[in-house]
Design an enzyme around this catalytic site. Structure first.
Site, PDB file in Angstrom:
ATOM      1  N   ASP A  94      41.496  38.336  30.098  1.00  0.00           N
ATOM      2  CA  ASP A  94      41.663  37.057  30.490  1.00  0.00           C
ATOM      3  C   ASP A  94      40.874  36.161  29.528  1.00  0.00           C
ATOM      4  O   ASP A  94      40.141  36.465  28.688  1.00  0.00           O
ATOM      5  CB  ASP A  94      40.741  37.020  31.752  1.00  0.00           C
ATOM      6  CG  ASP A  94      39.169  37.395  31.667  1.00  0.00           C
ATOM      7  OD1 ASP A  94      39.060  38.344  31.182  1.00  0.00           O
ATOM      8  OD2 ASP A  94      38.513  36.747  32.199  1.00  0.00           O
ATOM      9  N   GLU A 101      36.310  38.738  32.875  1.00  0.00           N
ATOM     10  CA  GLU A 101      35.109  38.561  32.042  1.00  0.00           C
ATOM     11  C   GLU A 101      34.677  37.161  31.882  1.00  0.00           C
ATOM     12  O   GLU A 101      33.435  36.878  31.901  1.00  0.00           O
ATOM     13  CB  GLU A 101      35.453  39.344  30.606  1.00  0.00           C
ATOM     14  CG  GLU A 101      34.115  39.457  30.117  1.00  0.00           C
ATOM     15  CD  GLU A 101      33.547  38.438  28.944  1.00  0.00           C
ATOM     16  OE1 GLU A 101      32.407  38.336  28.548  1.00  0.00           O
ATOM     17  OE2 GLU A 101      34.256  37.301  28.768  1.00  0.00           O
TER      18      GLU A 101
END
Length: 393
Positions: free
Chosen positions: A82, A148
């Site tokens: 991500d 994250e």
């Protein structure tokens, strides 16, 4: 998209990174990045799982766990696909999700943080397996999250628990976050300071600004509390850690009127703290100083946010020395063993096995025109490969 390598064909890290960037995986979207990794890893013999984790009030997040081999030693490479939003695409020299390879760089959001680290490790692992002609003398796993850069609720924390419940026991971990300030080989992260966020709210009495004697203004009272907790340094640092620091990051007063004294005011803060503190001792330190400043005159509340992390330091000489030697062999530089910077998912992994962090140069992470040098990607792949040879040798 580059051709999918089979079990005998290592991936090109720059081409793989380019393909990963073309997957618009802004948190919490998977964006095709995990599907791409599965298409690369499965033909090489990895068993790939893509569990989705959920929790009320947070977005669902898809994750990836890929493993090959059996038994010890079990090395896990951790990372995230991500990325943060790119902002205005018009400000980018190359499209943020175009994955252009130009002028010696791979351009795009996530190139450094941290799809580049993933691409390099995958390329190194595929090369290692191809040269062996099969599985390692132990286990290699990849633990990749899509959460994250977000709330970090449905990502690494739950993926680690899921892996443990499925019988996986890790001996060591590398997180591929960008750790190098200027040049590849500058630093390996062997620990991190802790992080604690909180809010101080002062309760006053709402009233008309023309009649202040009938109200209690919480804003001057809040500033008094802020001055008290910022009047002294938390510490001067320790042998392996920078000094702790408390920073106020927001002031909130729910009041749009010009002639109303508000009922309450709050301030948000974050503390990055070293091994001289714990969350519990910091809470006691804050409460003592706030109580002193408030006396019997200021009504306040101290609220600590969930998700605080303690500081940690990795002591595994085997892990640190193996990676240090690999970095020096490829770059000619002996890296600093650092604990600086913010937090990462290493704060969760430390509870399962020794963990270090090493990845690309981080100068452009989260910036417009984020990019990774092809030369660095090739060198990082070589470092990971030397580490694999040594670790499993």
């Amino acid at each position: 998209m580059p051709p999918v390598p089979d079990a005998a064909t290592p991936a090109d890290p720059a081409q793989l990174l380019s393909a990963l960037i073309r997957c618009p995986s802004v948190t919490p979207a998977e964006g095709g990045a995990l599907a791409l990794l599965e298409s690369v890893l499965a033909p090489a013999g990895f068993m790939v799982s893509r569990p989705v984790f959920r929790e009320a009030g947070t977005p669902d997040v898809e994750n990836l766990f890929a493993t090959i081999g059996s038994g010890a030693p079990h090395l896990v490479f951790a990372g995230h696909t991500d990325v943060v939003p790119p902002g205005d695409p018009a400000r980018w020299s190359h499209g943020p999700f175009a994955g252009d390879i130009a002028d010696g760089f791979v351009h795009g959001r996530g190139a450094v943080d941290m799809k580049g680290g993933i691409a390099a490790f995958v390329a190194a692992a595929l090369g290692y397996l191809a040269d062996r002609g099969g599985a390692p003398s132990g286990t290699i796993s990849l633990l990749i999250t899509g959460d994250e850069e977000g709330p970090s609720v449905n990502g690494t924390v739950k993926l680690l628990d899921w892996a443990a419940k499925n019988g996986h026991r890790f001996d060591a971990a590398i997180v591929g976050e960008p750790t190098n300030p200027k040049r590849l080989g500058d630093a390996i992260k062997v620990g991190r300071r802790g992080s604690l966020s909180g809010r101080i709210t002062v309760f006053g009495r709402q009233g008309h600004v023309a009649y202040p004697h009938l109200a209690i203004n919480p804003i001057p009272q809040l500033t008094k509390l802020i001055r008290r907790v910022t009047a002294e340094a938390l510490d001067e640092g320790s042998e392996r850690f920078d000094p702790s620091n408390l920073e106020f990051v927001g002031l909130d007063v729910d009041n749009t009127a010009w002639n109303v004294i508000p009922a309450e005011a709050s301030a948000r803060f974050n503390i990055r703290f070293n091994d001289q503190w714990t969350v519990a001792t910091l809470e006691a330190w804050l409460a003592a100083r706030l109580d002193e400043a408030a006396g019997n005159e200021i009504a306040y509340e101290l609220e600590l946010m969930e998700g605080a992390s303690e500081s940690f330091l990795t002591h595994s000489a085997e892990l640190i020395d193996s990676l240090t030697n690999a970095v020096e062999a490829v770059t000619g530089r002996r890296p600093e063993l650092s604990t600086s910077g913010g937090t990462s998912d290493a704060r969760f992994i430390k509870d399962y096995c020794p963990v270090v962090e090493f990845g690309l140069v981080g100068e452009t992470m989260h910036q417009v025109d984020e990019r990774a040098a092809v030369e660095d990607l090739v060198a990082l792949t070589a470092i990971y490969r030397r580490f694999l040879d040594d670790w499993f040798g």
